[in-house]
Design a protein around this motif. Structure first.
Motif, PDB file in Angstrom:
ATOM      1  N   PHE A 125      64.152  47.035  -5.825  1.00 39.08           N
ATOM      2  CA  PHE A 125      63.942  45.663  -6.280  1.00 39.08           C
ATOM      3  C   PHE A 125      63.968  45.641  -7.808  1.00 39.08           C
ATOM      4  CE2 PHE A 125      59.604  47.285  -6.009  1.00 39.08           C
ATOM      5  CZ  PHE A 125      58.984  46.791  -7.146  1.00 39.08           C
ATOM      6  N   THR A 126      64.204  44.464  -8.355  1.00 38.83           N
ATOM      7  CA  THR A 126      64.377  44.345  -9.803  1.00 38.83           C
ATOM      8  C   THR A 126      63.443  43.284 -10.374  1.00 38.83           C
ATOM      9  OG1 THR A 126      66.063  42.624  -9.637  1.00 38.83           O
ATOM     10  CG2 THR A 126      66.830  44.913  -9.514  1.00 38.83           C
ATOM     11  N   THR A 127      63.394  43.246 -11.672  1.00 41.48           N
ATOM     12  CA  THR A 127      62.689  42.171 -12.358  1.00 41.48           C
ATOM     13  C   THR A 127      63.580  40.932 -12.345  1.00 41.48           C
ATOM     14  OG1 THR A 127      63.638  42.830 -14.477  1.00 41.48           O
ATOM     15  CG2 THR A 127      61.520  43.814 -13.876  1.00 41.48           C
ATOM     16  N   THR A 128      63.055  39.826 -12.813  1.00 41.85           N
ATOM     17  CA  THR A 128      63.827  38.566 -12.801  1.00 41.85           C
ATOM     18  C   THR A 128      65.084  38.652 -13.670  1.00 41.85           C
ATOM     19  OG1 THR A 128      62.413  37.747 -14.581  1.00 41.85           O
ATOM     20  CG2 THR A 128      61.854  37.104 -12.315  1.00 41.85           C
ATOM     21  N   ASP A 129      65.090  39.536 -14.648  1.00 44.09           N
ATOM     22  CA  ASP A 129      66.292  39.666 -15.481  1.00 44.09           C
ATOM     23  C   ASP A 129      67.255  40.716 -14.938  1.00 44.09           C
ATOM     24  OD1 ASP A 129      64.898  41.943 -15.998  1.00 44.09           O
ATOM     25  OD2 ASP A 129      64.603  41.551 -18.145  1.00 44.09           O
ATOM     26  N   GLY A 130      66.967  41.269 -13.729  1.00 48.34           N
ATOM     27  CA  GLY A 130      67.896  42.185 -13.075  1.00 48.34           C
ATOM     28  C   GLY A 130      67.686  43.646 -13.367  1.00 48.34           C
ATOM     29  N   ASN A 131      66.665  43.998 -14.165  1.00 48.19           N
ATOM     30  CA  ASN A 131      66.418  45.411 -14.454  1.00 48.19           C
ATOM     31  C   ASN A 131      65.692  46.085 -13.286  1.00 48.19           C
ATOM     32  OD1 ASN A 131      67.530  45.349 -17.078  1.00 48.19           O
ATOM     33  ND2 ASN A 131      65.641  44.394 -17.851  1.00 48.19           N
TER      34      ASN A 131
ATOM     35  N   GLU B 298      74.392  43.776  -5.322  1.00 48.61           N
ATOM     36  CA  GLU B 298      73.025  43.488  -5.747  1.00 48.61           C
ATOM     37  C   GLU B 298      71.981  44.420  -5.152  1.00 48.61           C
ATOM     38  OE1 GLU B 298      72.258  39.457  -4.822  1.00 48.61           O
ATOM     39  OE2 GLU B 298      73.721  38.633  -6.225  1.00 48.61           O
ATOM     40  N   THR B 299      72.241  44.967  -3.969  1.00 49.47           N
ATOM     41  CA  THR B 299      71.174  45.724  -3.326  1.00 49.47           C
ATOM     42  C   THR B 299      71.731  46.865  -2.497  1.00 49.47           C
ATOM     43  OG1 THR B 299      69.259  45.568  -1.840  1.00 49.47           O
ATOM     44  CG2 THR B 299      71.173  44.245  -1.259  1.00 49.47           C
TER      45      THR B 299
END
Length: 243
Positions: free
Chosen positions: A75-81, A48-49
């Motif tokens: 870091f990503t948006t809530t949808d993982g982008n 994830e990171t």
């Protein structure tokens, strides 16, 4: 690569108002300063990171120089982008100065220990060797690399002399009794099997609150002194010519 937000600590560190930098490209600030990588840290990566850690020497736009520890992660948006990166920086100038001063003090101590005529060994509370000077290496037959972390009893091995009863506490009693122990007429067995007549003093190393944190053992080769004493004793009772 465009600044979205900086906090108050960032403004204080670089002495640039947030309004002046938000909306500007990151490269614009980088071009206005000197940034030298002192030490590249580890890169931790999982599903994830990823986290990059780096130690930097920075000359800010106003000419100030300081050392900093820098972390950067995506870091990503809530949808993982992917949405960008977030960086954190901590001024470690005082810590770096303390490390340099401590290193210099340690080097001075090592030079001092190497230059004196006595053998010196220091240990931690578990009797594991932390330092051993040149004279101690010569007498014990152990190099500094070999002795580091070894038990003192393995490196400073004394022979049991038949008919000789120990007088008072031994070096192994120093930490339990928190006292200075002195002994003479001892026989040291070196790593290569040589025997040396030695005398030693063992003292606890205390913290500022008085509690022990280790031991310092100082000893010297008195083989020649013992030989001369034996010669003098012999001459006192014998005729030198006839024996």
């Amino acid at each position: 690569g465009v600044y979205q937000r900086v906090n108050t600590a960032w403004e204080q560190l670089f002495r640039i108002p947030a309004a002046q930098i938000v909306g500007q490209p990151l490269q614009a600030l980088l071009d206005s300063m000197q940034m030298i990588s002192v030490q590249t840290g580890h890169m931790c990566t999982d599903a994830e990171t990823s986290l990059a850690e780096q130690e930097l020497h920075i000359v800010a736009p106003d000419g100030r120089a300081f050392d900093a520890l820098y972390w950067q992660a995506a870091f990503t948006t809530t949808d993982g982008n992917p949405a960008g990166t977030i960086g954190a920086m901590m001024d470690i100038t005082l810590r770096r100065q303390a490390q340099v001063a401590l290193r210099a003090e340690k080097e001075r101590a090592e030079v001092t220990l190497s230059s004196i005529g006595d053998a010196v060994i220091t240990t931690d509370l578990g009797w594991r060797i932390e330092s051993i000077n040149t004279v101690a290496q010569q007498l014990t037959g152990w190099t500094a690399d070999q002795a580091q972390g070894c038990l003192l009893s393995n490196v400073f091995e004394l022979m049991d002399v038949p008919g000789q009863t120990p007088q008072g506490p031994k070096w192994s009693d120093v930490l339990s009794l928190r006292t200075v122990v002195h002994a003479d007429n001892q026989v040291l067995v070196s790593h290569v099997g040589q025997h040396f007549a030695v005398e030693y003093t063992a003292s606890p190393i205390a913290k500022t609150d008085g509690s022990p944190m280790g031991c310092v053992l100082v000893f010297r080769d008195v083989s020649e002194k013992r030989y001369l004493m034996q010669q003098i004793s012999w001459l006192a009772y014998h005729d030198e010519l006839t024996g």
